[in-house]
Design a protein around this motif. Structure first.
Motif, PDB file in Angstrom:
ATOM      1  N   TRP A  73       1.759  -0.705  -0.550  1.00  0.00           N
ATOM      2  CA  TRP A  73       0.838  -0.502  -1.677  1.00  0.00           C
ATOM      3  C   TRP A  73      -0.609  -0.366  -1.211  1.00  0.00           C
ATOM      4  CZ3 TRP A  73       1.321   0.057  -6.998  1.00  0.00           C
ATOM      5  CH2 TRP A  73       2.631   0.024  -7.500  1.00  0.00           C
ATOM      6  N   SER A  74      -0.942  -0.832  -0.036  1.00  0.00           N
ATOM      7  CA  SER A  74      -2.313  -0.738   0.469  1.00  0.00           C
ATOM      8  C   SER A  74      -2.620   0.630   1.084  1.00  0.00           C
ATOM      9  CB  SER A  74      -2.562  -1.832   1.513  1.00  0.00           C
ATOM     10  OG  SER A  74      -1.693  -1.649   2.619  1.00  0.00           O
ATOM     11  N   ARG A  75      -1.614   1.457   1.239  1.00  0.00           N
ATOM     12  CA  ARG A  75      -1.824   2.786   1.825  1.00  0.00           C
ATOM     13  C   ARG A  75      -2.651   3.647   0.868  1.00  0.00           C
ATOM     14  NH1 ARG A  75       1.482   4.091   6.027  1.00  0.00           N
ATOM     15  NH2 ARG A  75       1.542   6.273   5.409  1.00  0.00           N
ATOM     16  N   GLU A  76      -3.427   4.556   1.427  1.00  0.00           N
ATOM     17  CA  GLU A  76      -4.370   5.328   0.621  1.00  0.00           C
ATOM     18  C   GLU A  76      -3.940   6.767   0.347  1.00  0.00           C
ATOM     19  OE1 GLU A  76      -8.188   4.861   2.468  1.00  0.00           O
ATOM     20  OE2 GLU A  76      -8.194   2.702   2.132  1.00  0.00           O
ATOM     21  N   ALA A  77      -2.793   7.191   0.842  1.00  0.00           N
ATOM     22  CA  ALA A  77      -2.387   8.588   0.678  1.00  0.00           C
ATOM     23  C   ALA A  77      -2.172   8.958  -0.790  1.00  0.00           C
ATOM     24  CB  ALA A  77      -1.127   8.881   1.486  1.00  0.00           C
ATOM     25  N   ILE A  78      -1.674   8.016  -1.591  1.00  0.00           N
ATOM     26  CA  ILE A  78      -1.612   8.223  -3.034  1.00  0.00           C
ATOM     27  C   ILE A  78      -2.260   7.018  -3.707  1.00  0.00           C
ATOM     28  CG2 ILE A  78       0.394   9.758  -3.068  1.00  0.00           C
ATOM     29  CD1 ILE A  78       2.154   7.408  -3.838  1.00  0.00           C
ATOM     30  N   ASP A  79      -2.828   7.260  -4.865  1.00  0.00           N
ATOM     31  CA  ASP A  79      -3.551   6.199  -5.558  1.00  0.00           C
ATOM     32  C   ASP A  79      -2.569   5.206  -6.193  1.00  0.00           C
ATOM     33  OD1 ASP A  79      -3.423   6.951  -8.715  1.00  0.00           O
ATOM     34  OD2 ASP A  79      -3.411   8.735  -7.443  1.00  0.00           O
ATOM     35  N   PRO A  80      -3.035   3.998  -6.493  1.00  0.00           N
ATOM     36  CA  PRO A  80      -2.147   2.960  -7.051  1.00  0.00           C
ATOM     37  C   PRO A  80      -1.476   3.362  -8.368  1.00  0.00           C
ATOM     38  CG  PRO A  80      -4.166   1.956  -6.253  1.00  0.00           C
ATOM     39  CD  PRO A  80      -4.363   3.452  -6.183  1.00  0.00           C
ATOM     40  N   LYS A  81      -2.166   4.121  -9.199  1.00  0.00           N
ATOM     41  CA  LYS A  81      -1.553   4.554 -10.462  1.00  0.00           C
ATOM     42  C   LYS A  81      -0.349   5.456 -10.192  1.00  0.00           C
ATOM     43  CE  LYS A  81      -2.626   7.448 -14.419  1.00  0.00           C
ATOM     44  NZ  LYS A  81      -3.697   8.160 -15.134  1.00  0.00           N
ATOM     45  N   THR A  82      -0.509   6.420  -9.308  1.00  0.00           N
ATOM     46  CA  THR A  82       0.602   7.316  -8.962  1.00  0.00           C
ATOM     47  C   THR A  82       1.729   6.534  -8.301  1.00  0.00           C
ATOM     48  OG1 THR A  82      -0.943   9.147  -8.690  1.00  0.00           O
ATOM     49  CG2 THR A  82       1.233   9.400  -7.678  1.00  0.00           C
ATOM     50  N   ARG A  83       1.378   5.632  -7.398  1.00  0.00           N
ATOM     51  CA  ARG A  83       2.389   4.817  -6.716  1.00  0.00           C
ATOM     52  C   ARG A  83       3.156   3.968  -7.735  1.00  0.00           C
ATOM     53  NH1 ARG A  83       2.783   4.196  -1.449  1.00  0.00           N
ATOM     54  NH2 ARG A  83       0.621   4.733  -1.031  1.00  0.00           N
ATOM     55  N   SER A  84       2.454   3.438  -8.721  1.00  0.00           N
ATOM     56  CA  SER A  84       3.131   2.608  -9.722  1.00  0.00           C
ATOM     57  C   SER A  84       4.065   3.442 -10.592  1.00  0.00           C
ATOM     58  CB  SER A  84       2.124   1.823 -10.567  1.00  0.00           C
ATOM     59  OG  SER A  84       1.313   2.665 -11.335  1.00  0.00           O
ATOM     60  N   LEU A  85       3.661   4.661 -10.962  1.00  0.00           N
ATOM     61  CA  LEU A  85       4.535   5.524 -11.761  1.00  0.00           C
ATOM     62  C   LEU A  85       5.784   5.915 -10.972  1.00  0.00           C
ATOM     63  CD1 LEU A  85       1.835   7.744 -13.502  1.00  0.00           C
ATOM     64  CD2 LEU A  85       3.270   5.984 -14.580  1.00  0.00           C
ATOM     65  N   CYS A  86       5.631   6.197  -9.685  1.00  0.00           N
ATOM     66  CA  CYS A  86       6.800   6.468  -8.828  1.00  0.00           C
ATOM     67  C   CYS A  86       7.713   5.248  -8.784  1.00  0.00           C
ATOM     68  CB  CYS A  86       6.363   6.813  -7.405  1.00  0.00           C
ATOM     69  SG  CYS A  86       5.480   8.367  -7.231  1.00  0.00           S
ATOM     70  N   SER A  87       7.116   4.092  -8.613  1.00  0.00           N
ATOM     71  CA  SER A  87       7.889   2.845  -8.511  1.00  0.00           C
ATOM     72  C   SER A  87       8.613   2.529  -9.810  1.00  0.00           C
ATOM     73  CB  SER A  87       6.976   1.685  -8.120  1.00  0.00           C
ATOM     74  OG  SER A  87       6.395   1.928  -6.859  1.00  0.00           O
ATOM     75  N   ILE A  88       7.959   2.778 -10.938  1.00  0.00           N
ATOM     76  CA  ILE A  88       8.608   2.560 -12.233  1.00  0.00           C
ATOM     77  C   ILE A  88       9.869   3.405 -12.331  1.00  0.00           C
ATOM     78  CG2 ILE A  88       8.368   3.091 -14.710  1.00  0.00           C
ATOM     79  CD1 ILE A  88       5.436   2.070 -14.411  1.00  0.00           C
ATOM     80  N   SER A  89       9.765   4.652 -11.946  1.00  0.00           N
ATOM     81  CA  SER A  89      10.928   5.542 -12.008  1.00  0.00           C
ATOM     82  C   SER A  89      12.067   5.032 -11.138  1.00  0.00           C
ATOM     83  CB  SER A  89      10.535   6.954 -11.572  1.00  0.00           C
ATOM     84  OG  SER A  89       9.576   7.488 -12.453  1.00  0.00           O
ATOM     85  N   ILE A  90      11.752   4.631  -9.944  1.00  0.00           N
ATOM     86  CA  ILE A  90      12.781   4.151  -9.020  1.00  0.00           C
ATOM     87  C   ILE A  90      13.414   2.859  -9.530  1.00  0.00           C
ATOM     88  CG2 ILE A  90      13.193   3.239  -6.698  1.00  0.00           C
ATOM     89  CD1 ILE A  90      10.797   5.176  -5.857  1.00  0.00           C
ATOM     90  N   LEU A  91      12.593   1.911  -9.940  1.00  0.00           N
ATOM     91  CA  LEU A  91      13.105   0.622 -10.405  1.00  0.00           C
ATOM     92  C   LEU A  91      13.938   0.775 -11.674  1.00  0.00           C
ATOM     93  CD1 LEU A  91       9.930  -1.486  -9.690  1.00  0.00           C
ATOM     94  CD2 LEU A  91      12.138  -1.669  -8.499  1.00  0.00           C
TER      95      LEU A  91
END
Length: 126
Positions: free
Chosen positions: A48-66
């Protein structure tokens, strides 16, 4: 250089706030301090600390997977993260529509009450 655990704690606090981060980590620490240390280090310190994608995008990806995997406990946490990162209910719902298409509508339907629950809890808190 800061340890992955320290980076993870800073990232988690930035995402959900100091108080919520303390609650989440305390719950895991109580069960297993080793698990809590590893989870914070890997999940938030290395990913989650990586900067290649922003936290909002990372969270939306994670929501889909979970949601697709039916991991509802983690889904609750990540929906909260998404909301705190500026994701709207409409954006989260769109992510769940993707779940319906690719993982099946039952997985998406099961996630909707969790979204409603988290939104309600956030509205009551803030």
């Amino acid at each position: 250089m800061m340890s992955d655990y320290k980076v993870g704690m800073e990232t988690l606090r930035d995402l959900i706030g100091v108080e919520k981060a303390a609650k989440v980590t305390a719950r895991f620490k109580e069960l297993s301090p080793t698990f809590e240390q590893e989870a914070v280090s890997v999940v938030f310190g290395r990913t989650w600390s990586r900067e290649a994608i922003d936290p909002k995008t990372r969270s939306l990806c994670s929501i889909s997977i979970l949601a697709a995997l039916g991991r509802h406990g983690a889904l609750r946490i990540v929906i909260g993260i998404a909301l705190s990162c500026g994701a709207t209910v409409e954006e989260i719902t769109e992510a769940l529509l993707q779940v319906g298409i690719y993982a099946g509508y039952p997985a998406a339907f099961d996630a909707l009450p969790i979204l409603q629950e988290v939104v309600k809890a956030n509205n009551e808190e803030g």
